[in-house]
Design an enzyme around this catalytic site. Structure first.
Site, PDB file in Angstrom:
ATOM      1  CE  LYS A 269       2.349   7.934   2.037  1.00 56.05           C
ATOM      2  NZ  LYS A 269       1.213   8.521   1.455  1.00 56.05           N
TER       3      LYS A 269
ATOM      4  CG  ASP B 210       0.600   5.499   4.302  1.00 55.56           C
ATOM      5  OD1 ASP B 210      -0.168   5.057   3.664  1.00 55.56           O
ATOM      6  OD2 ASP B 210       0.278   6.716   4.600  1.00 55.56           O
TER       7      ASP B 210
END
Length: 301
Positions: free
Chosen positions: A24, A153
């Site tokens: 990410k 997240d």
């Protein structure tokens, strides 16, 4: 993002499945406030790379968890704190008797606690993979609740596509117009404490992320006009972040920035060929550090 053996999307369950846990990348991270419970409010422009960890799931007489990959040894003593195991247990609790024992193998290719969502991506891949292995689905609301329990997240990593995330990361909006980028991910393999980075923040009420249509005609300029508010304090704590950013620039990066709370930085390059050449040259300069050429996914993929 996924592959399977002896499995189709329409079968009741599978004997084995695989999932990729993509890195990410925070192209921008604006700290816009702080809640009374201590959580910081963030505006983030996020994308995902074609490089990451890999997880394999298969039926087993009893639960098992094995590790491999460059950074697998680092997790070997993790025990019950590993997000993969937490995701397995939370999902099993939600699903019930259908959740037969599984062997999970994690190929850990991403550095640990490096600002590119490795553990969160692994947890999200575990949720996706085990739902297929166990032949079940959950409502979007239930799955989002499970993901958020595992970390702020994880909902983003469940999406694994370009997005804007706000709040603590749970308010997600897709960005289908974001293009793919050729990148080099770079990390000095020196730990940086996320709580320490936040403690060193000069201000917590910074301007929000704003991407006007006129800006997004040139995404590189739009990203350059944004910022990562965690980068200045992280550079104070880990001077190697400044060094690695300068190295990326010296090898032709069009734009460099730190991702998340660090210490991984990314450099955007003109092409994958340029990124691969830069990664190879950087590795020769610092063989003990982490350099990886990667291409991010596009919003329309």
């Amino acid at each position: 993002m996924m592959s399977s053996e002896n499995c189709s999307h329409f079968s009741a369950s599978c004997s084995s499945v695989s999932e990729e846990a993509r890195a990410k990348i925070n192209l921008a991270l604006h700290v816009t406030g702080q809640r009374p419970d201590g959580y910081h409010l963030l505006d983030m422009l996020v994308t995902f790379a074609d490089h990451g960890d890999r997880l394999d799931f298969m039926r087993s007489p009893a639960d098992a968890f094995t590790l491999s990959g460059r950074f697998g040894e680092t997790l070997a003593g993790d025990g019950g704190t590993n997000l993969v195991l937490k995701a397995r247990d939370l999902l099993r609790e939600a699903i019930g008797p259908l959740a037969f024992p599984v062997r999970i193998h994690l190929e850990k290719n991403l550095p640990i606690a490096s600002g590119i969502g490795g553990g969160s991506a692994d947890a999200a891949a575990t949720l996706r993979g085990l739902m297929r292995l166990w032949g079940t689905t959950l409502s979007a609301e239930t799955l989002a609740t499970l993901a958020l329990k595992l970390g702020a997240d994880v909902p983003m990593c469940l999406e694994s596509r370009p997005l804007i995330a706000r709040g603590i990361g749970e308010k997600i909006e897709a960005v289908p117009e974001l293009p793919a980028f050729a990148m080099v991910l770079a990390n000095p393999l020196k730990g940086v404490s996320t709580p320490e980075v936040f403690r060193w923040l000069a201000t917590r009420n910074n301007p929000a992320l704003s991407l006007a249509p006129s800006q997004t005609a040139d995404w590189l300029a739009a990203i350059a006009a944004a910022r990562n508010d965690l980068e200045p304090p992280a550079r104070e704590l880990v001077p190697e972040i400044s060094a690695i950013s300068a190295m990326l620039q010296a090898h032709g990066a069009l734009l460099t920035r730190m991702s998340g709370s660090g210490a991984t930085c990314f450099g955007i390059f003109e092409s994958m060929t340029a990124a691969e050449h830069a990664a190879a040259a950087l590795h020769d300069e610092r063989p003990g550090w982490y350099f990886q050429a990667a291409k991010t996914v596009s919003g329309g993929a």
